[in-house]
Motif scaffolding. Structure first.
Motif, PDB file in Angstrom:
ATOM      1  N   SER A 199       6.337  -2.834   7.274  1.00  0.00           N
ATOM      2  CA  SER A 199       5.685  -2.546   8.556  1.00  0.00           C
ATOM      3  C   SER A 199       4.412  -3.372   8.709  1.00  0.00           C
ATOM      4  CB  SER A 199       5.340  -1.061   8.631  1.00  0.00           C
ATOM      5  OG  SER A 199       4.329  -0.734   7.681  1.00  0.00           O
ATOM      6  N   ASP A 200       3.923  -3.458   9.941  1.00  0.00           N
ATOM      7  CA  ASP A 200       2.658  -4.142  10.197  1.00  0.00           C
ATOM      8  C   ASP A 200       1.511  -3.465   9.449  1.00  0.00           C
ATOM      9  OD1 ASP A 200       3.937  -5.939  11.806  1.00  0.00           O
ATOM     10  OD2 ASP A 200       3.299  -5.039  13.706  1.00  0.00           O
ATOM     11  N   GLU A 201       1.586  -2.156   9.324  1.00  0.00           N
ATOM     12  CA  GLU A 201       0.545  -1.419   8.610  1.00  0.00           C
ATOM     13  C   GLU A 201       0.478  -1.853   7.147  1.00  0.00           C
ATOM     14  OE1 GLU A 201      -0.626   3.205   7.412  1.00  0.00           O
ATOM     15  OE2 GLU A 201       1.239   2.760   8.459  1.00  0.00           O
ATOM     16  N   MET A 202       1.642  -2.021   6.525  1.00  0.00           N
ATOM     17  CA  MET A 202       1.674  -2.450   5.129  1.00  0.00           C
ATOM     18  C   MET A 202       1.267  -3.921   4.983  1.00  0.00           C
ATOM     19  SD  MET A 202       2.390   0.161   3.233  1.00  0.00           S
ATOM     20  CE  MET A 202       1.325   1.043   4.395  1.00  0.00           C
ATOM     21  N   LEU A 203       1.650  -4.747   5.970  1.00  0.00           N
ATOM     22  CA  LEU A 203       1.208  -6.143   5.943  1.00  0.00           C
ATOM     23  C   LEU A 203      -0.314  -6.237   6.059  1.00  0.00           C
ATOM     24  CD1 LEU A 203       3.898  -7.963   8.133  1.00  0.00           C
ATOM     25  CD2 LEU A 203       3.458  -8.302   5.690  1.00  0.00           C
ATOM     26  N   LEU A 204      -0.887  -5.367   6.865  1.00  0.00           N
ATOM     27  CA  LEU A 204      -2.341  -5.342   7.006  1.00  0.00           C
ATOM     28  C   LEU A 204      -3.000  -4.935   5.689  1.00  0.00           C
ATOM     29  CD1 LEU A 204      -4.602  -5.772   9.059  1.00  0.00           C
ATOM     30  CD2 LEU A 204      -4.467  -3.337   9.629  1.00  0.00           C
ATOM     31  N   LEU A 205      -2.390  -3.998   4.981  1.00  0.00           N
ATOM     32  CA  LEU A 205      -2.921  -3.595   3.676  1.00  0.00           C
ATOM     33  C   LEU A 205      -2.860  -4.757   2.694  1.00  0.00           C
ATOM     34  CD1 LEU A 205      -3.987  -1.449   1.719  1.00  0.00           C
ATOM     35  CD2 LEU A 205      -1.615  -0.748   1.311  1.00  0.00           C
ATOM     36  N   VAL A 206      -1.779  -5.512   2.729  1.00  0.00           N
ATOM     37  CA  VAL A 206      -1.647  -6.696   1.871  1.00  0.00           C
ATOM     38  C   VAL A 206      -2.753  -7.703   2.180  1.00  0.00           C
ATOM     39  CG1 VAL A 206      -0.232  -8.768   1.498  1.00  0.00           C
ATOM     40  CG2 VAL A 206       0.827  -6.500   1.422  1.00  0.00           C
ATOM     41  N   ALA A 207      -2.947  -7.999   3.470  1.00  0.00           N
ATOM     42  CA  ALA A 207      -3.958  -8.976   3.873  1.00  0.00           C
ATOM     43  C   ALA A 207      -5.359  -8.500   3.519  1.00  0.00           C
ATOM     44  CB  ALA A 207      -3.848  -9.238   5.377  1.00  0.00           C
ATOM     45  N   ARG A 208      -5.638  -7.221   3.757  1.00  0.00           N
ATOM     46  CA  ARG A 208      -6.962  -6.689   3.453  1.00  0.00           C
ATOM     47  C   ARG A 208      -7.238  -6.737   1.943  1.00  0.00           C
ATOM     48  NH1 ARG A 208      -6.474  -1.918   5.654  1.00  0.00           N
ATOM     49  NH2 ARG A 208      -6.368  -0.646   3.774  1.00  0.00           N
ATOM     50  N   THR A 209      -6.208  -6.456   1.160  1.00  0.00           N
ATOM     51  CA  THR A 209      -6.356  -6.505  -0.288  1.00  0.00           C
ATOM     52  C   THR A 209      -6.695  -7.914  -0.744  1.00  0.00           C
ATOM     53  OG1 THR A 209      -4.763  -4.701  -0.553  1.00  0.00           O
ATOM     54  CG2 THR A 209      -5.206  -6.056  -2.486  1.00  0.00           C
ATOM     55  N   ALA A 210      -5.985  -8.913  -0.209  1.00  0.00           N
ATOM     56  CA  ALA A 210      -6.234 -10.302  -0.599  1.00  0.00           C
ATOM     57  C   ALA A 210      -7.651 -10.729  -0.228  1.00  0.00           C
ATOM     58  CB  ALA A 210      -5.213 -11.224   0.067  1.00  0.00           C
ATOM     59  N   VAL A 211      -8.094 -10.353   0.971  1.00  0.00           N
ATOM     60  CA  VAL A 211      -9.423 -10.744   1.437  1.00  0.00           C
ATOM     61  C   VAL A 211     -10.510 -10.074   0.600  1.00  0.00           C
ATOM     62  CG1 VAL A 211     -11.061 -10.559   3.340  1.00  0.00           C
ATOM     63  CG2 VAL A 211      -8.699 -11.251   3.798  1.00  0.00           C
ATOM     64  N   GLU A 212     -10.391  -8.769   0.399  1.00  0.00           N
ATOM     65  CA  GLU A 212     -11.446  -8.036  -0.298  1.00  0.00           C
ATOM     66  C   GLU A 212     -11.487  -8.345  -1.791  1.00  0.00           C
ATOM     67  OE1 GLU A 212     -12.093  -3.982   0.688  1.00  0.00           O
ATOM     68  OE2 GLU A 212     -11.340  -4.202   2.740  1.00  0.00           O
ATOM     69  N   MET A 213     -10.368  -8.778  -2.351  1.00  0.00           N
ATOM     70  CA  MET A 213     -10.364  -9.163  -3.765  1.00  0.00           C
ATOM     71  C   MET A 213     -10.825 -10.600  -3.959  1.00  0.00           C
ATOM     72  SD  MET A 213      -9.682  -6.434  -5.368  1.00  0.00           S
ATOM     73  CE  MET A 213      -9.500  -7.104  -7.019  1.00  0.00           C
ATOM     74  N   GLY A 214     -11.021 -11.322  -2.849  1.00  0.00           N
ATOM     75  CA  GLY A 214     -11.629 -12.649  -2.936  1.00  0.00           C
ATOM     76  C   GLY A 214     -10.712 -13.737  -3.450  1.00  0.00           C
ATOM     77  N   VAL A 215      -9.492 -13.813  -2.936  1.00  0.00           N
ATOM     78  CA  VAL A 215      -8.594 -14.884  -3.350  1.00  0.00           C
ATOM     79  C   VAL A 215      -8.587 -15.982  -2.284  1.00  0.00           C
ATOM     80  CG1 VAL A 215      -7.102 -13.360  -4.698  1.00  0.00           C
ATOM     81  CG2 VAL A 215      -6.581 -13.761  -2.298  1.00  0.00           C
ATOM     82  N   ASP A 216      -8.276 -17.197  -2.725  1.00  0.00           N
ATOM     83  CA  ASP A 216      -8.232 -18.331  -1.802  1.00  0.00           C
ATOM     84  C   ASP A 216      -6.821 -18.522  -1.262  1.00  0.00           C
ATOM     85  OD1 ASP A 216     -10.961 -19.124  -2.077  1.00  0.00           O
ATOM     86  OD2 ASP A 216     -10.465 -19.918  -4.057  1.00  0.00           O
ATOM     87  N   GLY A 217      -6.725 -19.056  -0.052  1.00  0.00           N
ATOM     88  CA  GLY A 217      -5.420 -19.395   0.513  1.00  0.00           C
ATOM     89  C   GLY A 217      -4.594 -18.172   0.878  1.00  0.00           C
ATOM     90  N   HIS A 218      -3.339 -18.441   1.238  1.00  0.00           N
ATOM     91  CA  HIS A 218      -2.455 -17.385   1.733  1.00  0.00           C
ATOM     92  C   HIS A 218      -1.278 -17.097   0.802  1.00  0.00           C
ATOM     93  CE1 HIS A 218      -4.567 -17.375   5.559  1.00  0.00           C
ATOM     94  NE2 HIS A 218      -4.516 -18.696   5.529  1.00  0.00           N
ATOM     95  N   ARG A 219      -1.194 -17.848  -0.305  1.00  0.00           N
ATOM     96  CA  ARG A 219      -0.059 -17.626  -1.199  1.00  0.00           C
ATOM     97  C   ARG A 219      -0.068 -16.220  -1.778  1.00  0.00           C
ATOM     98  NH1 ARG A 219       0.067 -22.317  -4.151  1.00  0.00           N
ATOM     99  NH2 ARG A 219       1.774 -23.212  -2.956  1.00  0.00           N
TER     100      ARG A 219
END
Length: 372
Positions: A264-284
């Protein structure tokens, strides 16, 4: 199960090392995760787990005389020669084969990995003559690279390219040849012997750090099981076959279910938020987290990704993608990750009791193994 005349230690009999086993199973279900890098000291069951995984997986059907082991039932990923034979109306000969583990030596050159083209023959005869390399042998199997950190960076790059694309293309003097190269890439390394460059680390789909088991009771169980296997390998393997069969069927079912798994979009948002807040580079990292969560859902028999799937797999996708200062060791702030995901995360979010009763003369005491 035998491999090259040897009995292989059962995957389900491996004690502990749950993150490593999970990463391997996820790649077994979904090779598009682009492999796993296992980092750890010597003697932590890395090689044992890789060979055990191959023995666990179901046999595959191949074109009997094809050097690439093409799948006769899937014309979308067969080599050029098999396609020509089909178009000419020929029925391709078939046979069953055990999943292969192809070892790549540290000394391997690029030609040994990708294969070679006979340019002189191509010029004189106008025909392409290709000598297959390691990638051809590994197609539809497992490519195991021990001490991957000691390989030449360019060779590692070639491996990762093939793993990501599923195709190996060799070009020499204006002549090119391509063949399918779809494999599960498993790299192992001891960090004490040097690290991979960040650019190469990022290309591995999943990564796990493993250490020796610290619990004395589990260490005793490791010794007991290993001793029983060495004393009577046939009997030990037979005693675990029921559990091996159950896990094998679970993998097969997950492979069938995976294309139906949605997120779902909600779960995709959780994935994106996790990547951003954990400080990773890029989108892989986002892409791998999504794929890993969907694969985990399939393994659990579900067609929709839940927050639990993301919690279960996030660390495997993020560990090697965290920004680090020079000379800082690879690691992840588990407390921060738990906070981002809104839960207190243990090493794994689920646990279960595993009891296996042996009935042979080498019987081991029933053991309760907690999955972390």
């Amino acid at each position: 199960m035998q491999e090259s005349g040897r009995y292989v230690y059962p995957f389900t009999a491996i004690v502990g090392q749950e993150p490593m086993k999970q990463a391997l199973l996820l790649n077994a279900v979904n090779p598009k995760l682009s492999g796993v890098l296992i980092r750890g000291e010597k003697g932590t069951a890395k090689s044992t787990a890789v060979r055990a995984l191959a023995a666990l997986l179901p046999e595959i059907e191949v074109v009997a005389d094809c050097p690439f082991g093409c799948d006769p039932g899937d014309v979308t990923v067969i080599c050029g020669r098999c396609r020509e034979r089909l178009e000419a109306g020929e029925e391709l000969p078939r046979r069953q084969r055990q999943m292969r583990v192809v070892d790549l030596p540290v000394s391997a050159t690029e030609d040994r990995v990708v294969g070679t083209l006979d340019i002189e023959h191509a010029i004189k005869k106008g025909e392409k003559r290709f000598e297959p390399g390691v990638l051809a042998e590994a197609n539809r199997g497992i490519l195991y690279v021990d001490e991957v950190n000691l390989l030449d960076d360019h060779v590692v790059d070639v491996l990762l390219d093939a793993a990501a694309m599923g195709v190996n293309t060799v070009e020499r003097e204006g002549v090119s040849f391509s063949h399918p190269a779809r494999f599960i890439l498993i790299g192992t390394m001891n960090p004490e012997e040097g690290e991979l460059r960040p650019q190469l680390l990022d290309r591995f789909g999943l990564c796990v750090n493993i250490t020796g088991v610290a619990d004395p009771a589990l260490r005793v169980e490791i010794v007991r099981r290993r001793a029983a296997f060495e004393d009577d390998p046939a009997g030990f393997v037979a005693s675990w076959e029921e559990e091996q069969h159950r896990l094998r069927e679970r993998i097969v079912a997950a492979r069938r279910l995976l294309p139906q798994v949605g997120i779902s979009d909600e779960m995709l948002l959780l994935v994106a938020r996790t990547a951003v807040e954990m400080g990773v580079d890029g989108h892989r990292a986002d892409l791998v987290m999504m794929k890993a969560a969907k694969t985990n859902a399939a393994l659990e028999g579900r067609t929709e990704v839940t927050e639990a799937d993301i919690r279960e797999t996030a660390e495997l996708a993020l560990l090697h993608r965290m920004r680090r200062k020079p000379f800082q060791e690879l690691g992840i702030d588990e407390g921060k990750l738990a906070g981002v995901l809104g839960t207190h995360r243990h090493a794994h979010s689920h646990s279960h009791e595993h009891v296996h009763t042996h009935s042979h003369s080498h019987a081991l005491k029933s053991h309760v193994q907690k999955r972390r």
